[in-house]
Scaffold this motif. Structure first.
Motif, PDB file in Angstrom:
ATOM      1  N   GLN A 210       0.879  -1.306  -0.104  1.00  0.00           N
ATOM      2  CA  GLN A 210       0.134   0.019  -0.039  1.00  0.00           C
ATOM      3  C   GLN A 210       0.947   1.230   0.103  1.00  0.00           C
ATOM      4  OE1 GLN A 210      -3.186  -0.188  -0.574  1.00  0.00           O
ATOM      5  NE2 GLN A 210      -2.974  -2.370  -0.442  1.00  0.00           N
ATOM      6  N   VAL A 211       1.898   1.224   0.757  1.00  0.00           N
ATOM      7  CA  VAL A 211       2.762   2.232   0.744  1.00  0.00           C
ATOM      8  C   VAL A 211       3.369   2.787  -0.639  1.00  0.00           C
ATOM      9  CG1 VAL A 211       5.077   3.268   1.778  1.00  0.00           C
ATOM     10  CG2 VAL A 211       3.304   2.104   3.249  1.00  0.00           C
ATOM     11  N   VAL A 212       4.008   1.772  -1.264  1.00  0.00           N
ATOM     12  CA  VAL A 212       4.627   1.839  -2.465  1.00  0.00           C
ATOM     13  C   VAL A 212       3.726   2.572  -3.575  1.00  0.00           C
ATOM     14  CG1 VAL A 212       4.536  -0.445  -3.820  1.00  0.00           C
ATOM     15  CG2 VAL A 212       6.798   0.933  -3.746  1.00  0.00           C
ATOM     16  N   PHE A 213       2.746   1.992  -3.636  1.00  0.00           N
ATOM     17  CA  PHE A 213       1.692   2.805  -4.499  1.00  0.00           C
ATOM     18  C   PHE A 213       1.296   4.216  -4.342  1.00  0.00           C
ATOM     19  CE2 PHE A 213       0.821  -1.753  -6.047  1.00  0.00           C
ATOM     20  CZ  PHE A 213       0.985  -1.481  -7.181  1.00  0.00           C
ATOM     21  N   ALA A 214       1.065   4.429  -3.078  1.00  0.00           N
ATOM     22  CA  ALA A 214       0.761   5.406  -2.630  1.00  0.00           C
ATOM     23  C   ALA A 214       1.961   6.633  -2.768  1.00  0.00           C
ATOM     24  CB  ALA A 214       0.178   5.901  -1.047  1.00  0.00           C
ATOM     25  N   VAL A 218       0.005   6.460  -7.377  1.00  0.00           N
ATOM     26  CA  VAL A 218      -0.571   5.333  -8.435  1.00  0.00           C
ATOM     27  C   VAL A 218      -1.637   4.711  -7.644  1.00  0.00           C
ATOM     28  CG1 VAL A 218      -0.211   3.229  -9.788  1.00  0.00           C
ATOM     29  CG2 VAL A 218       1.550   5.227  -9.810  1.00  0.00           C
ATOM     30  N   TYR A 219      -2.963   4.527  -8.142  1.00  0.00           N
ATOM     31  CA  TYR A 219      -3.974   3.945  -7.230  1.00  0.00           C
ATOM     32  C   TYR A 219      -3.720   2.457  -7.232  1.00  0.00           C
ATOM     33  CZ  TYR A 219      -6.784   8.077  -8.134  1.00  0.00           C
ATOM     34  OH  TYR A 219      -7.237   9.300  -8.041  1.00  0.00           O
ATOM     35  N   PHE A 220      -3.750   1.785  -6.123  1.00  0.00           N
ATOM     36  CA  PHE A 220      -3.497   0.463  -5.805  1.00  0.00           C
ATOM     37  C   PHE A 220      -4.608  -0.437  -6.711  1.00  0.00           C
ATOM     38  CE2 PHE A 220      -5.155  -3.066  -2.997  1.00  0.00           C
ATOM     39  CZ  PHE A 220      -4.112  -3.920  -3.303  1.00  0.00           C
ATOM     40  N   PRO A 221      -4.054  -1.067  -7.543  1.00  0.00           N
ATOM     41  CA  PRO A 221      -4.837  -1.657  -8.763  1.00  0.00           C
ATOM     42  C   PRO A 221      -5.656  -3.055  -8.202  1.00  0.00           C
ATOM     43  CG  PRO A 221      -2.596  -2.401  -9.039  1.00  0.00           C
ATOM     44  CD  PRO A 221      -2.442  -1.435  -7.770  1.00  0.00           C
ATOM     45  N   GLY A 222      -5.371  -3.407  -7.092  1.00  0.00           N
ATOM     46  CA  GLY A 222      -6.047  -4.760  -6.420  1.00  0.00           C
ATOM     47  C   GLY A 222      -4.951  -5.809  -6.326  1.00  0.00           C
ATOM     48  N   GLU A 223      -5.343  -6.941  -5.775  1.00  0.00           N
ATOM     49  CA  GLU A 223      -4.355  -8.015  -5.328  1.00  0.00           C
ATOM     50  C   GLU A 223      -3.880  -8.710  -6.389  1.00  0.00           C
ATOM     51  OE1 GLU A 223      -6.582  -8.616  -1.059  1.00  0.00           O
ATOM     52  OE2 GLU A 223      -7.443  -9.669  -2.786  1.00  0.00           O
ATOM     53  N   LYS A 224      -4.475  -8.798  -7.445  1.00  0.00           N
ATOM     54  CA  LYS A 224      -4.149  -9.734  -8.426  1.00  0.00           C
ATOM     55  C   LYS A 224      -2.838  -9.208  -9.196  1.00  0.00           C
ATOM     56  CE  LYS A 224      -8.655 -12.028  -9.270  1.00  0.00           C
ATOM     57  NZ  LYS A 224      -9.610 -12.291 -10.001  1.00  0.00           N
ATOM     58  N   ARG A 225      -1.858 -10.079  -9.606  1.00  0.00           N
ATOM     59  CA  ARG A 225      -1.002  -9.605 -10.639  1.00  0.00           C
ATOM     60  C   ARG A 225      -0.098  -8.401  -9.951  1.00  0.00           C
ATOM     61  NH1 ARG A 225      -4.221 -11.106 -15.974  1.00  0.00           N
ATOM     62  NH2 ARG A 225      -6.015 -10.422 -14.605  1.00  0.00           N
ATOM     63  N   LEU A 226       0.082  -8.427  -8.758  1.00  0.00           N
ATOM     64  CA  LEU A 226       0.634  -7.016  -8.410  1.00  0.00           C
ATOM     65  C   LEU A 226       2.179  -7.058  -8.590  1.00  0.00           C
ATOM     66  CD1 LEU A 226      -0.568  -6.859  -4.700  1.00  0.00           C
ATOM     67  CD2 LEU A 226      -0.825  -5.106  -6.493  1.00  0.00           C
ATOM     68  N   ALA A 227       2.985  -8.274  -8.935  1.00  0.00           N
ATOM     69  CA  ALA A 227       4.246  -8.067  -9.235  1.00  0.00           C
ATOM     70  C   ALA A 227       4.567  -7.102 -10.543  1.00  0.00           C
ATOM     71  CB  ALA A 227       4.910  -9.499  -9.143  1.00  0.00           C
ATOM     72  N   ARG A 228       3.814  -7.581 -11.530  1.00  0.00           N
ATOM     73  CA  ARG A 228       3.843  -6.708 -12.836  1.00  0.00           C
ATOM     74  C   ARG A 228       3.839  -5.297 -12.523  1.00  0.00           C
ATOM     75  NH1 ARG A 228       0.184  -8.462 -17.577  1.00  0.00           N
ATOM     76  NH2 ARG A 228       0.831 -10.421 -16.899  1.00  0.00           N
TER      77      ARG A 228
END
Length: 281
Positions: A210-214, A218-228
């Motif tokens: 959560q920290v790195v997106f904020a 950049v809006y947190f895109p949801g839990e799936k495929r986060l690495a990409r």
């Protein structure tokens, strides 16, 4: 293969019969974010304040598409806040998520003002974060918006809100920093209590995500495929996505392995805290 746009276009006449009054329809999910693949379903967002009850929606799907569509609906009918109707069309899984326009509007306004809420629900691994609604609106592809509601929402979230950013950093950075040197974590490592320590590691990493997106606005895109998604962020600890995955997967369940994992987790937290501090100075 039929495209998501073609699927939604074909389904629009049926979807419009599910609502009364003002409405909006959009493509959401992985296809809207540009990450859809052969395993992805087609996500349709339908926003309205009055919708058909779940049983009636199932009836409409069968009447229009046949029993092979196998509709499954969920959510409370009264009061309606959100629900869903999932079915098959042309060999493709379709998930139609219905949401109350009033409820979404309230959530967007609250998040734009910096409110952060977390609701623990079964269909999200780490709980539903209220500001995920901003990501949904930001990425969704508007299909049918006769009253301009969706266009207004998209304009409102076009720029990442600073109040929300500060709230996320202020909540989740301390959460991540709480554990690495915590007495109970360290004694759990010495006991080789892998079940307890794995939950701690997961909690810390989810907070850091959560920290790195904020941090990057950049809006947190949801839990799936986060690495990409994380690999594209310009401000992050070195090799952040790789290190997150290694921390989740590599610990041996003995004292030495768990202690190594704890130290690596502490290093990652310290690096992220340094980035947050640099941004604030």
């Amino acid at each position: 293969m039929i495209t998501p746009d073609e699927i939604v276009s074909a389904l629009l006449p049926m979807l419009r019969t599910w609502v009364a009054g003002e409405y909006g329809i959009a493509i959401g999910g992985s296809y809207a974010k540009g990450s859809g693949d052969s395993l992805s379903d087609v996500d349709i967002y339908l926003f309205a304040n009055e919708v058909l009850p779940a049983a009636r929606r199932d009836e409409r799907v069968v009447a229009e598409l046949g029993a092979e569509a196998r509709p499954e609906s969920w959510g409370a009918d009264d009061p309606f806040v959100q629900g869903g109707t999932d079915f098959w069309y042309a060999g493709q899984r379709v998930e139609c998520w219905l949401r109350s326009t009033r409820a979404v509007d309230r959530t967007l306004r609250a998040c734009l003002g910096g409110e952060v809420r977390r609701e623990y629900v079964v269909w999200t691994v780490m709980g539903f974060l209220s500001y995920a609604a901003l990501a949904d609106v930001h990425s969704m592809k508007v299909v049918d918006d006769p009253h301009g509601t969706l266009a207004g929402w998209k304009a409102a979230v076009a720029t990442y809100p600073e109040a929300l950013r500060q709230s996320i950093l202020g909540r989740f950075m301390p959460e991540a920093a709480f554990w690495p040197e915590n007495f109970h974590y360290r004694t759990a490592v010495q006991r080789a209590d892998g079940i307890y320590t794995s939950a701690i590691v997961q909690q810390v990493l989810q907070a850091l995500i959560q920290v790195v997106f904020a941090l990057n606005r950049v809006y947190f895109p949801g839990e799936k495929r986060l690495a990409r998604a994380m690999e594209t962020l310009p401000v992050q600890p070195s090799g952040f996505a790789r290190r997150v995955q290694e921390l989740l997967a590599s610990a041996a369940m003995d004292v030495a392995g768990l202690e190594k994992q704890r130290r690596e987790l502490a290093d990652l937290v310290a690096e992220m805290r340094g980035l947050v501090s640099a941004e604030s100075s």
